[in-house]
Design a protein around this motif. Sequence first.
Motif, PDB file in Angstrom:
ATOM      1  N   UNK A   5       2.809   0.652   2.243  1.00 58.86           N
ATOM      2  CA  UNK A   5       1.406   0.864   1.654  1.00 58.86           C
ATOM      3  C   UNK A   5       0.701  -0.161   1.568  1.00 58.86           C
ATOM      4  N   UNK A   6       0.029   0.349   1.024  1.00 57.59           N
ATOM      5  CA  UNK A   6      -1.345  -0.545   0.526  1.00 57.59           C
ATOM      6  C   UNK A   6      -1.355  -0.586  -0.783  1.00 57.59           C
ATOM      7  N   UNK A  62      -4.182  10.625  -1.144  1.00 56.18           N
ATOM      8  CA  UNK A  62      -3.873  10.772  -2.479  1.00 56.18           C
ATOM      9  C   UNK A  62      -4.772  10.031  -2.801  1.00 56.18           C
ATOM     10  N   UNK A  63      -4.591   8.531  -1.479  1.00 59.43           N
ATOM     11  CA  UNK A  63      -5.305   7.272  -2.124  1.00 59.43           C
ATOM     12  C   UNK A  63      -6.606   7.205  -1.525  1.00 59.43           C
ATOM     13  N   UNK A  64      -6.902   7.564  -0.704  1.00 56.99           N
ATOM     14  CA  UNK A  64      -7.868   7.115   0.387  1.00 56.99           C
ATOM     15  C   UNK A  64      -9.427   8.427  -0.526  1.00 56.99           C
ATOM     16  N   UNK A  65      -9.068   9.678  -0.544  1.00 59.37           N
ATOM     17  CA  UNK A  65      -9.536  10.777  -0.152  1.00 59.37           C
ATOM     18  C   UNK A  65      -9.437  10.946  -1.444  1.00 59.37           C
ATOM     19  N   UNK A  77       4.993   8.279  -2.423  1.00 57.05           N
ATOM     20  CA  UNK A  77       4.245   7.204  -2.615  1.00 57.05           C
ATOM     21  C   UNK A  77       4.516   6.003  -4.330  1.00 57.05           C
ATOM     22  N   UNK A  78       4.990   6.679  -4.747  1.00 58.98           N
ATOM     23  CA  UNK A  78       5.936   6.372  -5.990  1.00 58.98           C
ATOM     24  C   UNK A  78       6.441   4.950  -5.689  1.00 58.98           C
ATOM     25  N   UNK A  79       7.461   5.854  -4.673  1.00 57.07           N
ATOM     26  CA  UNK A  79       8.849   4.548  -3.834  1.00 57.07           C
ATOM     27  C   UNK A  79       8.188   3.524  -3.143  1.00 57.07           C
ATOM     28  N   UNK A  80       7.467   4.363  -2.320  1.00 61.23           N
ATOM     29  CA  UNK A  80       6.845   2.679  -1.450  1.00 61.23           C
ATOM     30  C   UNK A  80       6.341   1.950  -2.294  1.00 61.23           C
ATOM     31  N   UNK A  83       9.057  -0.347  -3.986  1.00 65.36           N
ATOM     32  CA  UNK A  83       9.872  -0.682  -3.309  1.00 65.36           C
ATOM     33  C   UNK A  83       9.066  -1.726  -3.014  1.00 65.36           C
ATOM     34  N   UNK A  84       8.066  -2.180  -2.770  1.00 67.39           N
ATOM     35  CA  UNK A  84       6.536  -3.285  -2.156  1.00 67.39           C
ATOM     36  C   UNK A  84       7.083  -4.011  -2.809  1.00 67.39           C
TER      37      UNK A  84
END
Length: 278
Positions: A5-6, A62-65, A77-80, A83-84
């Motif tokens: 994830x970014x 969800x983020x870029x578009x 998305x929240x999981x990644x 974890x990051x």
Amino acid sequence: MNPPIDLAAYFARIGYRGPHTASLETLRSLHRLHPQQIPFENLGPLLREPVLLTPEAIQAKLVGAGRGGYCFEHNHLLKWALEALGFEVTGLAARVVWGRDPADTLPPRSHMVLRVRVEDGDETGDFIADVGFGGLTLTAPLRLQADIEQATPHEPFRLRAEGDVFVMEAEIRDVWTPLYRLDLVPQEPADYVAMNWYSATHPESRFVRQLVVARSEPGRRYTLMDRELGIHSLETGSDKRPLTTPGQLREALGFTMNIRLPDSPALNAVLTRIAEGE
């Protein structure tokens, strides 16, 4: 191994400017901001677009578009992101019972939920996180503890113990309403692929038959079910408005729900059909 994830792009998308620490304060902030900025929506299944669960596809959408998604997209998305930041996160699955007769046969597992371990001094413990449950999406994590009322920025919630299962409930107009049945069995990525395929393609799935959109903001929730826009205020109650033209639907999706709509003939056809009540 680099996280999938970014984080900077995700934080910019939801407006998070806090510390990059695995604390309960961070978890609560992300859980509050995420459903305010990234709406729950099922335009993909309605448009017969594939719903892919890869990190690249979910972040691009969800983020870029500037789009939203449903539970498998939101909670991955929240999981990644968690974890990051150093959290230990386990993916779980639930059976949705909201609006069903208790005498009905139990539905299949079709909803993704997260179990998050917080190591934060006196706040250490396990929490349930879920930013993808539509009109009653949690806006704060719940401590994984049975039969206690837990406040959120919106409704009170609780996890009622029923044997080895927890029943997620929200207090709506002074009545505790069951939303889904949850056990603590960890799920594998392949489990979500199967659940997602059913939700996105099966003719009996509501997501291929009905427009379902939701977003929260402080003190208020918005829902759009086909052509009925609901505005649910903690102070003034609920108001429902019919949307009878494609233009009204576009305005609600774009401005109220914060969706950057694709410019496609398929979307125009779907919104026309919904506006005409078909």
